[in-house]
Motif scaffolding. Structure first.
Motif, PDB file in Angstrom:
ATOM      1  N   ALA A 247     -21.305 -42.351   4.700  1.00 41.86           N
ATOM      2  CA  ALA A 247     -21.913 -43.388   3.852  1.00 41.86           C
ATOM      3  C   ALA A 247     -23.371 -43.641   4.226  1.00 41.86           C
ATOM      4  O   ALA A 247     -23.747 -44.751   4.611  1.00 41.86           O
ATOM      5  N   PRO A 248     -24.237 -42.637   4.116  1.00 41.25           N
ATOM      6  CA  PRO A 248     -25.647 -42.826   4.480  1.00 41.25           C
ATOM      7  C   PRO A 248     -26.341 -43.788   3.523  1.00 41.25           C
ATOM      8  O   PRO A 248     -25.909 -43.978   2.383  1.00 41.25           O
ATOM      9  N   VAL A 249     -27.415 -44.387   3.969  1.00 41.19           N
ATOM     10  CA  VAL A 249     -28.152 -45.340   3.137  1.00 41.19           C
ATOM     11  C   VAL A 249     -29.622 -44.918   3.057  1.00 41.19           C
ATOM     12  O   VAL A 249     -30.133 -44.209   3.919  1.00 41.19           O
ATOM     13  N   ALA A 250     -30.296 -45.375   1.981  1.00 35.92           N
ATOM     14  CA  ALA A 250     -31.734 -45.234   1.787  1.00 35.92           C
ATOM     15  C   ALA A 250     -32.224 -43.810   2.059  1.00 35.92           C
ATOM     16  O   ALA A 250     -31.802 -42.868   1.408  1.00 35.92           O
ATOM     17  N   ARG A 251     -33.126 -43.638   3.035  1.00 38.66           N
ATOM     18  CA  ARG A 251     -33.767 -42.336   3.265  1.00 38.66           C
ATOM     19  C   ARG A 251     -32.745 -41.267   3.634  1.00 38.66           C
ATOM     20  O   ARG A 251     -32.842 -40.124   3.182  1.00 38.66           O
ATOM     21  N   ASP A 252     -31.752 -41.620   4.448  1.00 36.07           N
ATOM     22  CA  ASP A 252     -30.738 -40.631   4.818  1.00 36.07           C
ATOM     23  C   ASP A 252     -29.968 -40.164   3.587  1.00 36.07           C
ATOM     24  O   ASP A 252     -29.643 -38.979   3.449  1.00 36.07           O
ATOM     25  N   LEU A 253     -29.673 -41.091   2.691  1.00 36.40           N
ATOM     26  CA  LEU A 253     -28.964 -40.727   1.461  1.00 36.40           C
ATOM     27  C   LEU A 253     -29.822 -39.793   0.613  1.00 36.40           C
ATOM     28  O   LEU A 253     -29.328 -38.799   0.069  1.00 36.40           O
TER      29      LEU A 253
ATOM     30  N   LEU B  87     -21.736 -37.225   2.847  1.00 36.67           N
ATOM     31  CA  LEU B  87     -21.707 -38.295   1.848  1.00 36.67           C
ATOM     32  C   LEU B  87     -20.378 -39.045   1.873  1.00 36.67           C
ATOM     33  O   LEU B  87     -20.331 -40.272   1.772  1.00 36.67           O
ATOM     34  N   ALA B  88     -19.292 -38.294   2.015  1.00 40.16           N
ATOM     35  CA  ALA B  88     -17.965 -38.895   1.910  1.00 40.16           C
ATOM     36  C   ALA B  88     -17.576 -39.688   3.153  1.00 40.16           C
ATOM     37  O   ALA B  88     -16.923 -40.739   3.056  1.00 40.16           O
ATOM     38  N   LEU B  89     -17.971 -39.214   4.322  1.00 37.64           N
ATOM     39  CA  LEU B  89     -17.476 -39.816   5.564  1.00 37.64           C
ATOM     40  C   LEU B  89     -18.471 -40.734   6.262  1.00 37.64           C
ATOM     41  O   LEU B  89     -18.070 -41.642   6.984  1.00 37.64           O
TER      42      LEU B  89
END
Length: 218
Positions: free
Chosen positions: A71-77, A67-69
């Motif tokens: 910065a995933p978006v949408a489904r990955d998050l 999460l910190a390094l």
């Protein structure tokens, strides 16, 4: 960079699956330890939880770093957030199962359950272990397998209520200590079932994006 991130996600999923397997193993061995006054099985449950708690810390750290390094978006998050919350539920299941195994150890060589509730308690232990195994299968299921989500189990709730009614009855002949220990045991099993339900909701959140709060409101 994306290849590295995908590899990290895969490693996170693999570790999550391992934790789920440990929770399932712990619940199965604790059920045997309790029902059969089996000291070896109880200690195996405690050992599985110890390994689970160690893996929980490593899995949580991996997810936080992603999460910190990255910065995933949408489904990955959603996958990372779901993994963090599922590992927390698995950790809590492991702690509850340890409490159950510790009771089996404390009462050894005698069984905890008197004869009039022994059958129900054994059934609760088996059914809870099966529920946790189903949760393990849901975590490991490929995307889109919605039928793998953990279903509610009204029969398990009825068994728990039956044991609680017996131990709280005025004519209970086995003393307050045994009654309190059995009530605590039922509470542990109930909490395990609640965490399994939460994990099912988190898996659904990962696949659909529907938050748990909206599911509960439906």
């Amino acid at each position: 960079m994306r290849t590295k991130f995908a590899a990290e996600l895969a490693a996170l999923s693999e570790e999550l699956g391992r934790l789920a397997e440990l929770a399932s193993l712990a619940s199965e061995r604790a059920a045997v330890g309790l029902a059969q006054a089996d000291l070896t099985a109880a200690y195996e449950a405690l050992a599985a939880d110890e390994e689970l708690q160690t893996g929980y810390t490593a899995c949580e750290n991996r997810a936080v770093i992603l999460l910190a390094l990255e910065a995933p978006v949408a489904r990955d998050l959603r996958q990372v957030v779901s993994a963090i919350r599922i590992t927390d539920d698995l950790s809590r299941i492991g702690s509850l199962i340890s409490g159950i195994a510790e009771m089996a150890v404390r009462y050894f060589p005698d069984p905890l359950a008197p004869p009039e509730v022994a059958e129900q308690l054994a059934a609760i232990g088996r059914a809870t272990a099966e529920l946790i195994a189903a949760t393990n299968a849901a975590i490991a299921a490929p995307p889109g397998k919605g039928d793998a989500l953990v279903p509610p189990d009204p029969e398990l709730a009825e068994l728990r209520a039956e044991v609680l009614a017996r131990v709280s009855a005025p004519e209970w002949p086995h003393g307050h200590t045994v009654a309190m220990d059995l009530a605590l045991l039922i509470h542990h099993y109930e909490r395990c079932a609640e965490h399994c339900g939460r994990i099912g909701g988190l898996i659904n959140f990962f696949h659909t994006g529907t938050p748990l709060s909206l599911e509960a409101a439906e």
